[in-house]
Design a protein around this motif. Structure first.
Motif: not given
Length: 264
Positions: A190-205
Motif C-alpha cells: 500500500v502506498e505510504e501516503a494512502i496508508a497514512q491517510s487511512l490510518l489517520a481516518v481510523v485513528s480519528s474516528q
C-alpha cells in the motif's frame, strides 16, 4: 528471547530431550513448502507475533487456526511445517508401520508445547475408517486423537493434538475466505501516503464502519483497505461480523483501541 526461553524451560521442567526438540523447531526453517490441492487454497499469513509469514495448506482449517493462534494470549510462539516426527502404529491389516510425518504446526504455549495437526471432520472420519489405530474419536472427551502422535510426544513431555474444523468460528472462516486472495499474494504493498491517510481516518474516528471507510475520499482502493486489514495495520474483529456486510463491520486502529471505546 534466549533468557525468556530458558526461564520457560526451567519453569515447566522440560526434559533435556524435549528441550532439544523445541530448540530444533525454533532454529529450523519450515521442513517443506506447502501447496494447495484441488480442494484447498494454500498461502501465507503475515504473523506479527512471529515476525515472519506462516504457511498454510488449507484456507478451511489451517488458516483459521493460525489466526486463532496469532491472537491467543496463551500462545507464545508457533511454527509451520516443523521437522518430521516418526509415528509407529499397527495398520488395520496387522502390519507394523513406521511413518515419517510432518505436522502442520508446532506451538509453544504458556504451560505446554507440542504438535498440532489440522484436518476437517470429513477427512478425519475417512482416515479413522482406514487407519483406526492412527485416528479415532473419543466419546469420553469428545475429541479426535492420534495415539501414535500422542505416544511420540509424551516421551518428551510434549503434546500432540488434532485440530478439526468443528472448533472454528464460522464467521471467522467466512471472513478469511473473503480475504484469501490477499493472504495468497506475496507482493501486497500500500502506498505510504494512502496508508497514512487511512490510518489517520481510523485513528480519528474509532469504530468507523467498513462501508464508510470504503466510501471515504482517501485515494484508497478497496484492495488497500483489505491489505491493511490482513497486515493488521488497522483492526477489525474477524470473529464478529462478516466483511460481506461492511455496514456492520467496525474498524479501529488496533484491538486495544476497540476495547477502550467499547468500555467507554
Amino acid at each position: 528471547m534466549k533468557e525468556q526461553f530458558e526461564q520457560w524451560v526451567a519453569r515447566l521442567q522440560i526434559s533435556e530431550a524435549g528441550q532439544k526438540i523445541i530448540e530444533k523447531v525454533r532454529s529450523s526453517e519450515p521442513s517443506r513448502r506447502v501447496g494447495g490441492g484441488s480442494k484447498n487454497v494454500s498461502g501465507r499469513y503475515p504473523s506479527r507475533k512471529m515476525g515472519v509469514t506462516i504457511q498454510f495448506e488449507s484456507h478451511r482449517v489451517e488458516l483459521p487456526i493460525i489466526y486463532q493462534l496469532e491472537h491467543d494470549e496463551d500462545v507464545l510462539e508457533f511454527y509451520d511445517q516443523p521437522p518430521q516426527i516418526k509415528l509407529d502404529y499397527q495398520a488395520s491389516n496387522g502390519r507394523r508401520l513406521g511413518i515419517l510425518h510432518t505436522p502442520d504446526l508446532f506451538v509453544i504455549r504458556t504451560n505446554s508445547a507440542g504438535w498440532e495437526e489440522c484436518k476437517t471432520e470429513h477427512d478425519l472420519k475417512k482416515l479413522a475408517e482406514k487407519n483406526p489405530n492412527r485416528y479415532f474419536y473419543s466419546q469420553e472427551d469428545n475429541q479426535w486423537h492420534c495415539p501414535p502422535g500422542e505416544d511420540y510426544a509424551n516421551q518428551f513431555g510434549l503434546y500432540y493434538r488434532i485440530r478439526s474444523d468443528r472448533e472454528i468460528n464460522w464467521i471467522l472462516q467466512r471472513n478469511l475466505q473473503f480475504l484469501e486472495d490477499y493472504y495468497r499474494s506475496e507482493s501486497l504493498v500500500v502506498e505510504e501516503a494512502i496508508a497514512q491517510s487511512l490510518l489517520a481516518v481510523v485513528s480519528s474516528q474509532p469504530g468507523i464502519t467498513l462501508a464508510e471507510l470504503l466510501n471515504r475520499s482517501t485515494g484508497a482502493k478497496s484492495d488497500d483497505i483489505y491489505t491493511l486489514i490482513i497486515q493488521e495495520q488497522i483492526y477489525i474483529d474477524l470473529n464478529a461480523t462478516p466483511l460481506a456486510e461492511p455496514e456492520r463491520c467496525l474498524i479501529f486502529r488496533d484491538e486495544q483501541t476497540k476495547l477502550l471505546v467499547l468500555i467507554d
